[in-house]
Enzyme design. Structure first.
Site, PDB file in Angstrom:
ATOM      1  N   SER A  14       4.662  -2.805   5.491  1.00 15.03           N
ATOM      2  CA  SER A  14       4.997  -1.501   5.048  1.00 15.03           C
ATOM      3  C   SER A  14       5.713  -0.677   6.193  1.00 15.03           C
ATOM      4  CB  SER A  14       3.586  -0.527   4.715  1.00 15.03           C
ATOM      5  OG  SER A  14       4.161   0.714   4.711  1.00 15.03           O
ATOM      6  N   HIS A  37       7.702  -3.206   1.985  1.00 19.73           N
ATOM      7  CA  HIS A  37       6.942  -2.584   1.176  1.00 19.73           C
ATOM      8  C   HIS A  37       7.625  -1.066   1.661  1.00 19.73           C
ATOM      9  CE1 HIS A  37       3.354  -1.637  -1.163  1.00 19.73           C
ATOM     10  NE2 HIS A  37       3.282  -0.427  -0.076  1.00 19.73           N
ATOM     11  N   ASP A  39       7.018   2.629   0.780  1.00 19.40           N
ATOM     12  CA  ASP A  39       5.809   3.618   0.341  1.00 19.40           C
ATOM     13  C   ASP A  39       6.638   5.027   0.075  1.00 19.40           C
ATOM     14  OD1 ASP A  39       3.379   2.428   0.300  1.00 19.40           O
ATOM     15  OD2 ASP A  39       3.737   2.319   2.631  1.00 19.40           O
ATOM     16  N   MET A  41       6.111   8.760  -1.456  1.00 21.90           N
ATOM     17  CA  MET A  41       5.193   9.943  -1.575  1.00 21.90           C
ATOM     18  C   MET A  41       5.747  11.044  -2.014  1.00 21.90           C
ATOM     19  SD  MET A  41       2.629   8.656   1.396  1.00 21.90           S
ATOM     20  CE  MET A  41       2.110   7.136   1.697  1.00 21.90           C
ATOM     21  N   HIS A  70       6.479   0.890  -3.669  1.00 21.86           N
ATOM     22  CA  HIS A  70       5.349   1.319  -3.914  1.00 21.86           C
ATOM     23  C   HIS A  70       5.387   2.982  -4.278  1.00 21.86           C
ATOM     24  CE1 HIS A  70       0.770   2.350  -2.898  1.00 21.86           C
ATOM     25  NE2 HIS A  70       1.023   2.777  -4.119  1.00 21.86           N
ATOM     26  N   MET A  72       4.047   6.502  -5.071  1.00 21.42           N
ATOM     27  CA  MET A  72       2.836   7.208  -5.021  1.00 21.42           C
ATOM     28  C   MET A  72       3.406   8.699  -5.643  1.00 21.42           C
ATOM     29  SD  MET A  72       1.058   5.670  -1.619  1.00 21.42           S
ATOM     30  CE  MET A  72       2.811   4.841  -1.205  1.00 21.42           C
ATOM     31  N   MET A 141      -5.414  -0.994  -4.640  1.00 22.42           N
ATOM     32  CA  MET A 141      -5.235  -0.073  -3.281  1.00 22.42           C
ATOM     33  C   MET A 141      -6.660  -0.494  -2.588  1.00 22.42           C
ATOM     34  SD  MET A 141      -2.500   1.176  -2.775  1.00 22.42           S
ATOM     35  CE  MET A 141      -2.966   1.970  -1.270  1.00 22.42           C
ATOM     36  N   PHE A 147      -1.822   7.678   3.347  1.00 19.82           N
ATOM     37  CA  PHE A 147      -1.579   7.452   4.856  1.00 19.82           C
ATOM     38  C   PHE A 147      -1.816   6.179   5.531  1.00 19.82           C
ATOM     39  CE2 PHE A 147      -2.943  11.766   3.956  1.00 19.82           C
ATOM     40  CZ  PHE A 147      -1.958  12.527   4.502  1.00 19.82           C
ATOM     41  N   GLY A 149      -2.851   3.387   8.502  1.00 19.19           N
ATOM     42  CA  GLY A 149      -3.717   3.451   9.657  1.00 19.19           C
ATOM     43  C   GLY A 149      -5.281   3.633   9.121  1.00 19.19           C
ATOM     44  N   ASP A 179      -3.135  -3.241  -0.442  1.00 17.52           N
ATOM     45  CA  ASP A 179      -2.496  -2.524   0.181  1.00 17.52           C
ATOM     46  C   ASP A 179      -3.519  -1.503   1.033  1.00 17.52           C
ATOM     47  OD1 ASP A 179      -0.791  -0.716   1.521  1.00 17.52           O
ATOM     48  OD2 ASP A 179       0.217   0.094  -0.398  1.00 17.52           O
ATOM     49  N   GLY A 180      -3.520  -1.584   2.174  1.00 14.26           N
ATOM     50  CA  GLY A 180      -4.135  -0.494   2.906  1.00 14.26           C
ATOM     51  C   GLY A 180      -5.274  -1.232   3.954  1.00 14.26           C
ATOM     52  N   GLY A 181      -5.184  -1.002   5.201  1.00 17.15           N
ATOM     53  CA  GLY A 181      -6.260  -1.483   6.119  1.00 17.15           C
ATOM     54  C   GLY A 181      -6.252  -3.105   6.105  1.00 17.15           C
ATOM     55  N   GLY A 201       0.978  -2.473   7.287  1.00 14.50           N
ATOM     56  CA  GLY A 201       1.816  -1.408   7.975  1.00 14.50           C
ATOM     57  C   GLY A 201       1.402  -1.377   9.312  1.00 14.50           C
ATOM     58  N   SER A 202       0.297  -0.906   9.962  1.00 14.69           N
ATOM     59  CA  SER A 202      -0.194  -0.833  11.358  1.00 14.69           C
ATOM     60  C   SER A 202      -0.329  -2.123  12.025  1.00 14.69           C
ATOM     61  CB  SER A 202      -1.290   0.400  11.561  1.00 14.69           C
ATOM     62  OG  SER A 202      -1.998   0.040  10.415  1.00 14.69           O
TER      63      SER A 202
HETATM   64  C1  DX5 Z   1      -0.843   4.030   2.028  1.00 16.87           C
HETATM   65  C2  DX5 Z   1       0.226   3.062   1.910  1.00 16.87           C
HETATM   66  C3  DX5 Z   1       0.315   1.785   2.590  1.00 16.87           C
HETATM   67  C4  DX5 Z   1       0.150   2.034   4.054  1.00 16.87           C
HETATM   68  C5  DX5 Z   1      -0.585   0.726   4.642  1.00 16.87           C
HETATM   69  O1  DX5 Z   1      -0.900   4.899   1.109  1.00 16.87           O
HETATM   70  O2  DX5 Z   1       0.405   2.792   0.704  1.00 16.87           O
HETATM   71  O3  DX5 Z   1       1.335   0.958   2.243  1.00 16.87           O
HETATM   72  O4  DX5 Z   1       1.201   2.230   4.568  1.00 16.87           O
HETATM   73  O5  DX5 Z   1      -0.744   0.874   6.073  1.00 16.87           O
HETATM   74  P1  DX5 Z   1      -1.909   0.281   6.816  1.00 16.87           P
HETATM   75  O6  DX5 Z   1      -1.628  -1.351   6.813  1.00 16.87           O
HETATM   76  O7  DX5 Z   1      -1.645   0.967   8.010  1.00 16.87           O
HETATM   77  O8  DX5 Z   1      -3.097   0.490   6.203  1.00 16.87           O
HETATM   78 ZN    ZN Z   2       1.850   1.164  -0.066  1.00 14.97          ZN
END
Ligand code: DX5
Ligand code: ZN
Length: 231
Positions: A14, A37, A39, A41, A70, A72, A141, A147, A149, A179-181, A201-202
């Site tokens: 991401s 990916h 994002d 928003m 993605h 949102m 999700m 967000f 991280g 997706d996420g963490g 992402g992170s």
């Molecule tokens: C959160 C996003 C994710 C996010 C993932 O709303 O949809 O794609 O960037 O980031 P990490 O991998 O850091 O959770």
């Molecule tokens: Zn995402």
């Protein structure tokens, strides 16, 4: 589970955690990814604002890998088709933001994109299982969207398992994305539960060498998927 073909392990970094001032260079750092990916928003569906279609189109023009958008955003029925028109490989909308998800998924495919649908952590998958054939990808999700991280929510694992069982039972080729963490540790649990497309992402952009981080994640995910399928 034996019997179903092993789904391909994909790592989609991401860019939410990338340096937005140097996006072109940041994209080159993840050229060994399966897709990027993106994002989107709107500060309405989620309490954060990122980028919109004009920026996504520029990313599409310079990206070395296909785009996995993605969205949102609220009122997905109105806005998502424009992303498919931009030639994106895959467009994912949120079930909670669509009045007519079947119609929208068909529209995305008709415009040449793969159709993805996302579910927030507390949204059940069962009401949507009858529309699996309309989808190329289901995104579960594993954090509340908004967000990067955040910590992986283990409470989503049973839903991932149920979604995998339904996909395998249907005989359809629907990718199951999380997706996420996602880290080198949590990817093991998500893959074991049945996910095969991993957004990070992170864990990718926070690493010294994002390309090497992608390889490590792919290794961990593939190993788990292989051992699940008994290969
Ligand atoms: C959160 C996003 C994710 C996010 C993932 O709303 O949809 O794609 O960037 O980031 P990490 O991998 O850091 O959770
Ligand atoms: Zn995402």
């Amino acid at each position: 589970m034996k019997g179903s073909p092993m789904p391909q392990c994909c790592i989609n970094p991401s860019i939410l955690s990338a340096d937005f001032v140097n996006l072109e260079a940041e994209l080159q750092r993840i050229s060994n990814a399966d897709a990027v990916h993106v994002d989107v928003m709107d500060n309405h569906f989620v309490p954060n604002l990122t980028l919109g279609l004009p920026v996504v189109q520029r990313i599409q023009a310079v990206s070395p890998v296909p785009l996995d958008a993605h969205l949102m955003i609220s009122d997905a029925d109105r806005w998502a088709p424009g992303f498919a028109d931009a030639g994106l490989a895959s467009v994912t909308f949120h079930a909670e933001a669509s009045i007519a998800p079947v119609k929208l998924a068909r529209e995305l495919r008709a415009r040449g994109s793969k159709a993805g649908m996302a579910l927030r952590p507390a949204t059940a998958v069962e009401p949507y299982l009858d529309m699996l054939e309309e989808l190329d990808m289901l995104l579960i999700m594993t954090v509340e969207p908004g967000f990067g991280g955040q910590a992986f929510l283990d409470l989503t694992l049973p839903k991932i398992r149920r979604a995998r069982a339904a996909i395998d039972g249907s005989g359809l080729e629907v990718a199951l994305q999380v997706d996420g963490g996602i880290t080198e540790e949590t990817i093991l649990r998500a893959a074991e539960a049945g996910a095969n497309v991993f957004v990070a992402g992170s864990a990718v952009y926070g690493a010294q060498d994002p390309g090497a981080a992608i390889s490590r994640l792919r290794e961990a995910g593939s190993l788990t998927l292989r051992s699940k399928s008994g290969e």
